[in-house]
Scaffold this motif. Structure first.
Motif, PDB file in Angstrom:
ATOM      1  N   MET A   1      47.994  97.089 -28.078  1.00  0.00           N
ATOM      2  CA  MET A   1      48.004  95.903 -28.908  1.00  0.00           C
ATOM      3  C   MET A   1      49.322  95.876 -29.685  1.00  0.00           C
ATOM      4  N   PRO A   2      50.020  94.727 -29.663  1.00  0.00           N
ATOM      5  CA  PRO A   2      51.305  94.646 -30.367  1.00  0.00           C
ATOM      6  C   PRO A   2      51.134  94.685 -31.887  1.00  0.00           C
ATOM      7  N   PRO A   3      52.062  95.333 -32.592  1.00  0.00           N
ATOM      8  CA  PRO A   3      51.938  95.443 -34.051  1.00  0.00           C
ATOM      9  C   PRO A   3      52.032  94.085 -34.761  1.00  0.00           C
ATOM     10  N   GLN A   4      52.669  93.090 -34.157  1.00  0.00           N
ATOM     11  CA  GLN A   4      52.781  91.770 -34.776  1.00  0.00           C
ATOM     12  C   GLN A   4      51.435  91.063 -34.854  1.00  0.00           C
ATOM     13  N   LEU A   5      50.500  91.421 -33.971  1.00  0.00           N
ATOM     14  CA  LEU A   5      49.204  90.768 -33.946  1.00  0.00           C
ATOM     15  C   LEU A   5      48.457  90.965 -35.265  1.00  0.00           C
ATOM     16  N   GLY A   6      48.539  92.155 -35.833  1.00  0.00           N
ATOM     17  CA  GLY A   6      47.886  92.419 -37.117  1.00  0.00           C
ATOM     18  C   GLY A   6      48.435  91.531 -38.228  1.00  0.00           C
ATOM     19  N   LYS A   7      49.735  91.364 -38.267  1.00  0.00           N
ATOM     20  CA  LYS A   7      50.347  90.506 -39.287  1.00  0.00           C
ATOM     21  C   LYS A   7      49.919  89.057 -39.107  1.00  0.00           C
ATOM     22  N   ILE A   8      49.873  88.623 -37.869  1.00  0.00           N
ATOM     23  CA  ILE A   8      49.474  87.240 -37.594  1.00  0.00           C
ATOM     24  C   ILE A   8      48.026  87.009 -38.019  1.00  0.00           C
ATOM     25  N   VAL A  10      46.312  88.653 -40.323  1.00  0.00           N
ATOM     26  CA  VAL A  10      46.233  88.675 -41.790  1.00  0.00           C
ATOM     27  C   VAL A  10      46.710  87.343 -42.359  1.00  0.00           C
ATOM     28  N   LEU A  11      47.829  86.837 -41.854  1.00  0.00           N
ATOM     29  CA  LEU A  11      48.336  85.550 -42.341  1.00  0.00           C
ATOM     30  C   LEU A  11      47.367  84.417 -42.030  1.00  0.00           C
ATOM     31  N   LEU A  12      46.766  84.449 -40.850  1.00  0.00           N
ATOM     32  CA  LEU A  12      45.784  83.425 -40.496  1.00  0.00           C
ATOM     33  C   LEU A  12      44.572  83.493 -41.424  1.00  0.00           C
ATOM     34  N   GLY A  13      44.108  84.697 -41.706  1.00  0.00           N
ATOM     35  CA  GLY A  13      42.973  84.865 -42.618  1.00  0.00           C
ATOM     36  C   GLY A  13      43.288  84.381 -44.023  1.00  0.00           C
ATOM     37  N   LEU A  14      44.467  84.726 -44.522  1.00  0.00           N
ATOM     38  CA  LEU A  14      44.859  84.262 -45.856  1.00  0.00           C
ATOM     39  C   LEU A  14      44.994  82.745 -45.899  1.00  0.00           C
ATOM     40  N   SER A  15      45.504  82.169 -44.831  1.00  0.00           N
ATOM     41  CA  SER A  15      45.630  80.712 -44.766  1.00  0.00           C
ATOM     42  C   SER A  15      44.265  80.052 -44.816  1.00  0.00           C
ATOM     43  N   LEU A  16      43.301  80.608 -44.090  1.00  0.00           N
ATOM     44  CA  LEU A  16      41.951  80.046 -44.113  1.00  0.00           C
ATOM     45  C   LEU A  16      41.306  80.183 -45.484  1.00  0.00           C
ATOM     46  N   VAL A  17      41.536  81.300 -46.159  1.00  0.00           N
ATOM     47  CA  VAL A  17      40.993  81.485 -47.509  1.00  0.00           C
ATOM     48  C   VAL A  17      41.602  80.467 -48.464  1.00  0.00           C
ATOM     49  N   LEU A  18      42.915  80.268 -48.384  1.00  0.00           N
ATOM     50  CA  LEU A  18      43.569  79.290 -49.261  1.00  0.00           C
ATOM     51  C   LEU A  18      43.090  77.875 -48.969  1.00  0.00           C
ATOM     52  N   LEU A  19      42.946  77.523 -47.703  1.00  0.00           N
ATOM     53  CA  LEU A  19      42.445  76.200 -47.345  1.00  0.00           C
ATOM     54  C   LEU A  19      41.016  76.009 -47.833  1.00  0.00           C
ATOM     55  N   GLY A  20      40.179  77.016 -47.667  1.00  0.00           N
ATOM     56  CA  GLY A  20      38.805  76.938 -48.151  1.00  0.00           C
ATOM     57  C   GLY A  20      38.729  76.781 -49.659  1.00  0.00           C
ATOM     58  N   ALA A  21      39.552  77.534 -50.380  1.00  0.00           N
ATOM     59  CA  ALA A  21      39.574  77.412 -51.843  1.00  0.00           C
ATOM     60  C   ALA A  21      40.045  76.031 -52.266  1.00  0.00           C
ATOM     61  N   PHE A  22      41.045  75.505 -51.578  1.00  0.00           N
ATOM     62  CA  PHE A  22      41.551  74.159 -51.875  1.00  0.00           C
ATOM     63  C   PHE A  22      40.455  73.110 -51.695  1.00  0.00           C
ATOM     64  N   LEU A  23      39.741  73.182 -50.588  1.00  0.00           N
ATOM     65  CA  LEU A  23      38.674  72.214 -50.332  1.00  0.00           C
ATOM     66  C   LEU A  23      37.504  72.405 -51.290  1.00  0.00           C
TER      67      LEU A  23
END
Length: 76
Positions: A1-8, A10-23
């Motif tokens: 598994m490429p190491p960049q996948l973990g960063k992606i 995490v960023l996707l999860g944080l984006s979803l949390v921020l979008l959920g909090a906004f809504l």
């Protein structure tokens, strides 16, 4: 598994949390039109409800396709 996948992920999860909090905190009023566009199918009868947001999903697909195209062209 490429190491960049973990960063992606995490960023996707944080984006979803921020979008959920906004809504959740009232930002959904800004998107009240979404899901009620002409071409979205809604059938409501006693004991039955059918909803197919066809045009709204086409809009989301177009937006995501444009963002991915831009990302590939300039960022990736």
């Amino acid at each position: 598994m490429p190491p960049q996948l973990g960063k992606i992920l995490v960023l996707l999860g944080l984006s979803l949390v921020l979008l959920g909090a906004f809504l959740w905190l009232g930002g959904g009023r800004l998107l009240g039109w979404f899901g009620h566009l002409p071409g979205d199918i809604r059938v409501e009868r006693p004991g039955f409800r059918f909803y197919a947001p066809i045009v709204s999903m086409l809009l989301v697909s177009l937006l995501l396709s444009a963002l991915l195209w831009l990302w590939r062209r300039w960022g990736g």
